[in-house]
Design an enzyme around this catalytic site. Structure first.
Site, PDB file in Angstrom:
ATOM      1  N   GLY D 146      21.865  37.864 -26.238  1.00 29.43           N
ATOM      2  CA  GLY D 146      20.393  39.017 -25.445  1.00 29.43           C
ATOM      3  C   GLY D 146      20.557  38.549 -23.879  1.00 29.43           C
ATOM      4  N   CYS D 147      20.151  40.371 -23.060  1.00 25.14           N
ATOM      5  CA  CYS D 147      20.118  40.203 -21.865  1.00 25.14           C
ATOM      6  C   CYS D 147      19.931  39.236 -21.041  1.00 25.14           C
ATOM      7  CB  CYS D 147      19.907  41.466 -21.233  1.00 25.14           C
ATOM      8  SG  CYS D 147      18.632  41.921 -22.102  1.00 25.14           S
ATOM      9  N   TYR D 148      18.297  38.987 -21.893  1.00 30.05           N
ATOM     10  CA  TYR D 148      17.136  38.027 -20.770  1.00 30.05           C
ATOM     11  C   TYR D 148      17.794  36.533 -21.178  1.00 30.05           C
ATOM     12  CZ  TYR D 148      14.005  41.670 -20.723  1.00 30.05           C
ATOM     13  OH  TYR D 148      13.063  42.971 -20.343  1.00 30.05           O
ATOM     14  N   CYS D 151      20.739  35.633 -18.839  1.00 28.85           N
ATOM     15  CA  CYS D 151      20.679  35.837 -17.337  1.00 28.85           C
ATOM     16  C   CYS D 151      19.306  34.442 -17.119  1.00 28.85           C
ATOM     17  CB  CYS D 151      19.507  37.019 -17.058  1.00 28.85           C
ATOM     18  SG  CYS D 151      19.507  37.225 -15.028  1.00 28.85           S
TER      19      CYS D 151
END
Lengths: 339, 339, 339, 339
Positions: D146-148, D151
């Site tokens: 996932g993006c979160y 990051c």
């Protein structure tokens, strides 16, 4: 490899040239100058170029073995450095306004300066490749066009070149704020511009005579241009909504067909069925054009570009490719972000 | 106190009416209807109204003792409810498009519906107080104007009313996204519209014949209107950049003077020296107008409003004030946010 | 009527004070000073105030018969003018940081200046009415709080005042750009900030010790505060997402109940069921608070205000109302824009 | 050339994969499926791909000679198609959440579904190359993160991997709206989200257990994760501001040095001196990390990515490169937009 340098490289135009040239397969970026940042690593000022551009800003261009110089200096400053570069035998692409208006008296009127380089002004080729391709190949000096003239002229060209409309054009242009450059001003202060759309320099913007010059070349006669630029709260990208009135009735399908034929084989112009999109072209050298008719006899030509790419540094690279006989899309052959 | 109700109160128009009426000194908001939210507290749906509006949405308007009903239903639905309200002897302000176009054949052409209430269509008064003040006072039914027609007509009115320009107007309009209403669509999806300016319904928007109707009343003759709406990435506020060509040369100072005289004593119209600002009017019922000349003979009239206030609910309250003989600015006498 | 003046009135804080005071029923705005704009009409600089504020900026405050002075000067400048105003017997509300930190050594550490007015620093009352109401009524000098401390302290106060959490708070704050003031800078240049969220002054922002001071007063003991402000690409409004860890397990419903009781009767604080909204409070003096629990024992307190109203000029008017025994909501009794 | 297909290609993830693959020197995009757009030209739906992707969407993946399939279907749908693809001997990169959480009971808890493919769940390799490079090379099935989690984990990894902080992390994340996908909803309606920053799914977002899983692998033990996602009014890009408390005092310089060493040789991670920037990474596969200390013992780790590239399709391409023994940066070796 063609060795290139950028004079005046620390603004948005210079940064964008570096972003494009750093992955160009045939042009090698060898130097960037900046008075303000002389001695500083380029990637220190523009962190996104770390790992891509391993240069330090130089105070002024040295005697390196360059083939090509992009001049990204402010108007007035460009005509101070271009003559020497040409004397050194370098090809020059000037991104300022200094060599765009072929008539020095018009230059004086709109820029408030006497033009100091009449000789080269006459030799400069105005570089919109889709409209004036043939002269670019042989040029020593390209006047790289303004963002508004590029966008609006591509949107209106077939109508004026084919003599289909009256000699009057209204260009209602909407630009992202990166067009205003890197220097903070009251106009680009976020609380001032972020919840607004702001018309500015109505009737007095320097791109007005440039648009007129291009349309008049295409139309081979006088064109009355009304140009209203607006700042809109986006960063990159521009839309020109341009209006012209047909001499004879013509349906939308025929107009669209005319545009498709006019731009046939032009890699970077895309005539779309409905309205054009800014996000389709952002980050890329493409121009999207959409058309509509309205009222009794008005054609509405809508065109979008990324003002920093097709409206500036990308078109400069495209001109460089043509000057040096490379593939026109070399280093520019990638799509816009789309989202 | 004048007792008011809002029919169709759960959209942006209804919420904005409630926001304004809740602090109106002479009009008391007594009921709001919403099929979707029937039974729910208004402040539950619109948290910002907590402590200001202590009502529950009703499914339909009851037999309460109302003096005035604001109808904020979609077009097509309005003409179903307005006749009964008028029969009950209530004053009605309709915020849909149903009673704006006085000719039912034009209504059919642009709305794709047969008009079902020809009788009242003839009685409806088109409510831009600065242009048509006298008829509003005595009206039973006000057709509250569209946001684009309000903004563009105020910007162009003096030119057409005084016969100074050709019978051709171009309205290049830029609206915040709240004008698209509360229902999410592909067009107002943030990733789609937030980095763009998007022309839409070029030549086909329903406000085009409304603008034409208003300009023709002022000009007393045919006017060819080209109307290009654009969605811009702001929420509230609108700018119309309108173009007309002078019959006779006239300098900018004289045009500005003409505008100042034309709007003398009009509380909500402000003719400014340079370009008008959206943030100056956001949140308020004001319209700012700025003027420029460009090209050979073109006047550029720029006008800004808050599309939800002067372009909708605020103008409705202004019309209500006039209908009931209140101060025209009652409940609306506060400035825009400015920042 | 209470006669008021604004010293340093040409920035966003001064403009917002004028916007609020111009329709205050009990306070009359009689003077505004500005060195830069001395002699110019206020409505010339702030067109939205035309018809509402009929004053010219004065170079410095004269000997008029004022009851109350709002000082909207930069920090450092405030403590130069406040002592004289107090000597004249005027009530003063200072909107700078000069009188907020009661300990001059902490002031010196964070502001880099020696405090020149120790006497009045001791008398100044820190003006968050919902937390420190009683002392405000009798004060001569109010230190009007910073926007971040107002928003975060209102969000965290019940937890610390009731001793429910560990002595450690993380405040992750997101502010619109109007908080940066009227002066264009590289940080608020639209192309720089509009497509970003930018953390800044992490661990070094002057509001950090102010937040700590407030939480320590409530907790009656040391609190370790981590404060991370971010600039977000909106103009007005602020969200603080604050984190604290419970000493003992407690369910969300109980926490919400505690907040509702703590703020019972406080007109401008609204505890909502889910997450709070910025657009609900924009333009108004309200603070919305929402709560969640996450991880093992962490409370997430989310609070929103309009940074220029409750975070500045609105709270100043609220303090003025209390000082003069007016209704606390006088001149502030209207809802946020909602859309 | 490696032949690749995209299953579920008409959303943002699919479009972004196509944008990247169309200029990949070693991977050839041979097919894209979409039920909704079956039979339609890809460039008709995504005009920016005209001239780059000459395919039509297929209803379902045929028996073509593919080496690699990117599955961009929604969670729940992915685990329906992945088993067959693996049986056909294809390498699969799944961009949904179906194969990320290695424990099916945690999957059930957060996704509300029983996992139907336990066998492959055990074989799936979680694909953050900078953290788990070795296992990716030999994998048949990659769970693309996932993006979160990408990051925030990149921002916090060195602290947890080196055992320097307590077993508690707060991730305050701010994402552009493209992360919400292509489907319009009330949350992404422009008037709702454009003037706000909106916390959502606080304590309940599906990326919370994914972040926890990654940090626990690095820390080799339990980590209490508090995750608060916010929607911010930008389209592309994400910032995670993450907080952890040091076990032992450590100065900022040492922490920065630790990060530089930890990410030494990792092409796509850039540890910067001050705060990281979103616009530096937008359009690219880079992650920028900046660090600060605040309060008594808290480290603030700030990290930015383009959520659609490093947070999705770009990382998928990076994983593909590693799986097939290509240069890790192949097709991804270009800088962010910078402006």
């Amino acid at each position: 490899m063609i060795n290139a340098a950028i004079v005046g490289g620390s603004g948005y135009t210079g940064g964008e040239l570096a972003r494009l040239l750093c992955r160009h397969p045939k042009i090698s970026l060898e130097a960037m100058t900046s008075r303000q940042n002389a001695g500083v690593k380029v990637s220190h000022v523009m962190s996104y170029l770390e790992g891509f551009v391993d240069l330090r800003f130089e105070e002024k261009l040295g005697n390196g073995d360059y083939d090509l110089v992009f001049v990204a200096a402010p108007h007035g400053a460009s005509m101070e450095v271009v003559p020497d570069l040409l004397k050194r035998g370098l090809r020059v692409i000037d991104l300022s306004g200094d060599y765009r208006l072929s008539d020095p008296s018009i230059y004086r009127k709109w820029y408030g300066l006497d033009h100091k380089d009449h000789d080269n002004l006459g030799r400069a080729v105005y570089g919109i490749p889709e409209l004036f391709h043939e002269r670019i190949a042989g040029a020593d000096l390209i006047a790289n066009p303004g963002c508004y003239p590029t966008c609006s002229a591509l949107g209106l060209a077939p109508l004026f070149a084919k003599g289909l409309v009256e000699s009057h054009a209204i260009v209602d242009a909407k630009s992202g704020t990166s067009g205003a450059g890197q220097q903070p001003t009251a106009v680009t202060h976020h609380p001032v511009c972020a919840s607004q759309v702001t018309p500015y320099k109505v009737g007095t913007h320097r791109h007005a005579p440039e648009i007129q010059m291009v349309l008049e070349r295409l139309a081979r006669g006088f064109v009355d241009v009304v140009f209203t630029p607006h700042l809109i709260p986006i960063v990159r990208g521009m839309l020109c909504t341009s209006y012209a009135r047909l001499n004879e009735p013509m349906d939308l399908g025929s107009i669209q067909l005319l545009y498709r034929e006019y731009y046939h084989g032009k890699r970077f112009v895309r005539v779309v069925q409905g309205t054009p999109s800014i996000i389709s072209v952002v980050g890329s050298n493409f121009c999207e054009i959409g058309l509509a008719t309205a009222g009794k006899d008005t054609v509405v030509a809508m065109s979008t570009i990324d003002n920093l790419v097709k409206g500036g540094s990308g078109q400069a690279v495209q001109n460089a490719n043509i000057m040096f006989g490379l593939e026109e899309a070399s280093g520019l052959d990638f799509p816009g972000l789309g989202v």
